[in-house]
Design an enzyme around this catalytic site. Structure first.
Site, PDB file in Angstrom:
ATOM      1  N   ASP A   8     -99.461 -72.352 -95.748  1.00 55.16           N
ATOM      2  CA  ASP A   8     -98.512 -73.606 -95.935  1.00 55.16           C
ATOM      3  C   ASP A   8     -99.115 -74.043 -97.428  1.00 55.16           C
ATOM      4  OD1 ASP A   8     -96.931 -76.004 -95.713  1.00 55.16           O
ATOM      5  OD2 ASP A   8     -98.890 -77.027 -95.544  1.00 55.16           O
ATOM      6  N   ASP A  10     -98.214 -77.781 -99.632  1.00 54.51           N
ATOM      7  CA  ASP A  10     -98.568 -79.248 -99.618  1.00 54.51           C
ATOM      8  C   ASP A  10     -99.392 -79.601 -98.488  1.00 54.51           C
ATOM      9  OD1 ASP A  10     -96.665 -79.964-101.814  1.00 54.51           O
ATOM     10  OD2 ASP A  10     -95.427 -79.302-100.408  1.00 54.51           O
ATOM     11  N   ASP A 214    -101.277 -77.506 -92.087  1.00 54.62           N
ATOM     12  CA  ASP A 214    -101.659 -79.005 -91.724  1.00 54.62           C
ATOM     13  C   ASP A 214    -100.335 -79.805 -91.149  1.00 54.62           C
ATOM     14  OD1 ASP A 214     -99.861 -79.321 -94.197  1.00 54.62           O
ATOM     15  OD2 ASP A 214    -100.795 -81.289 -94.260  1.00 54.62           O
ATOM     16  N   ASN A 217     -94.871 -78.483 -88.568  1.00 54.14           N
ATOM     17  CA  ASN A 217     -93.975 -77.592 -88.749  1.00 54.14           C
ATOM     18  C   ASN A 217     -94.784 -76.319 -89.074  1.00 54.14           C
ATOM     19  OD1 ASN A 217     -95.154 -78.501 -91.236  1.00 54.14           O
ATOM     20  ND2 ASN A 217     -93.483 -77.590 -92.482  1.00 54.14           N
TER      21      ASN A 217
END
Length: 265
Positions: A8, A10, A214, A217
């Site tokens: 991921d 962000d 984190d 999703n």
């Protein structure tokens, strides 16, 4: 042991100011030189991610819009799954009644937004939005819809999560990417299933994949990968959903890059 690394962006790979730090860039390049495949796995738009990939300078697959789009290392679209037209219309019809909501749409090569939001420039260097009319929303080519609020009020968005699940839960995947960003994709769309498709194309299995994330999703991807690592700064919902997954440090400390340097390089 692991052939593919998926991360991921962000809150995970990027620093808190949403940048690729020099040490992270160096580690990803060393990873590539040692024959490991890197995959961006993000809720961001593919055009946004393509700019980051060019900055890092490695060929990498891009899982974007939470798995609704997959591009290969040449930038070619190899998979897409759009939100169904009547679901789009229904979601917009419901959410437009709340003036505190900002309604975003990722559609093909465009990012659409129902109202102006100058603060978004801090997240995106070159990629920006265009305005759309909630009374006449686009109904084709939509990878995802997502909802934000200026006050980042999580509890209000949880209420919207419940409402949207009640109306569309069987036909949409509804998940938080951050506590203040609620996302709507087509049913069956997830980073985990997209990663499985990438692994198969490259001749590997999910057990050959190492993944970092984190957000809720990311949950499917972190559960499905051979090893899924949860960021220390993840929301409690993520840690509760994945109680057996190892937790590492913060994106502020480049925890992903340090983990890769210590364990794969």
């Amino acid at each position: 042991m692991y052939k593919i690394v998926a991360s991921d962006l962000d809150g995970t790979l990027l620093t808190p100011d949403h940048k690729i730090a020099p040490f992270t860039k160096d580690v990803l390049n060393r990873l590539h030189q040692q024959g490991k495949d890197f995959v961006f796995a993000t809720g961001r738009h593919h055009i946004d991610v393509a700019g980051m990939r060019e900055h890092i300078g490695i060929p990498a697959y891009m899982i974007t819009s939470n798995g609704a789009r997959v591009h290969n290392c040449k930038g070619e679209l190899i998979f897409q799954q759009n939100v169904q037209a009547d679901v789009i219309a229904g979601v917009i019809a419901l959410t437009k009644t709340d003036p505190a909501l900002k309604i975003h749409i990722y559609r093909n090569d465009d990012w659409l937004l129902n109202v102006e939001d100058k603060s978004l420039s801090e997240f995106h260097d070159t990629f920006s939005y265009q305005l759309f009319d909630v009374e006449n929303p686009p109904l084709d080519g939509v990878a995802k819809i997502f909802l934000t609020r200026d006050d980042r009020e999580h509890d209000n968005l949880v209420e919207w999560e419940d409402r949207l699940n009640e109306h569309f839960g069987s036909r949409a995947n509804i998940a938080f990417s951050t506590p203040w960003c609620l996302e709507v994709m087509d049913a069956g769309v997830s980073k985990g299933h997209a990663l499985e498709a990438v692994a198969k194309e490259k001749g590997y299995a999910l057990q050959d994949c190492l993944a970092f994330g984190d957000g809720m999703n990311d949950a499917e991807m972190l559960a499905m990968a051979g090893k899924g690592l949860v960021m220390e700064t993840s929301h409690d919902k993520v840690k509760k959903a994945l109680p057996n997954n190892e937790v590492i440090g913060s994106c502020a400390d480049e925890a992903v890059a340090h983990y890769l340097a210590d364990n794969l390089l």
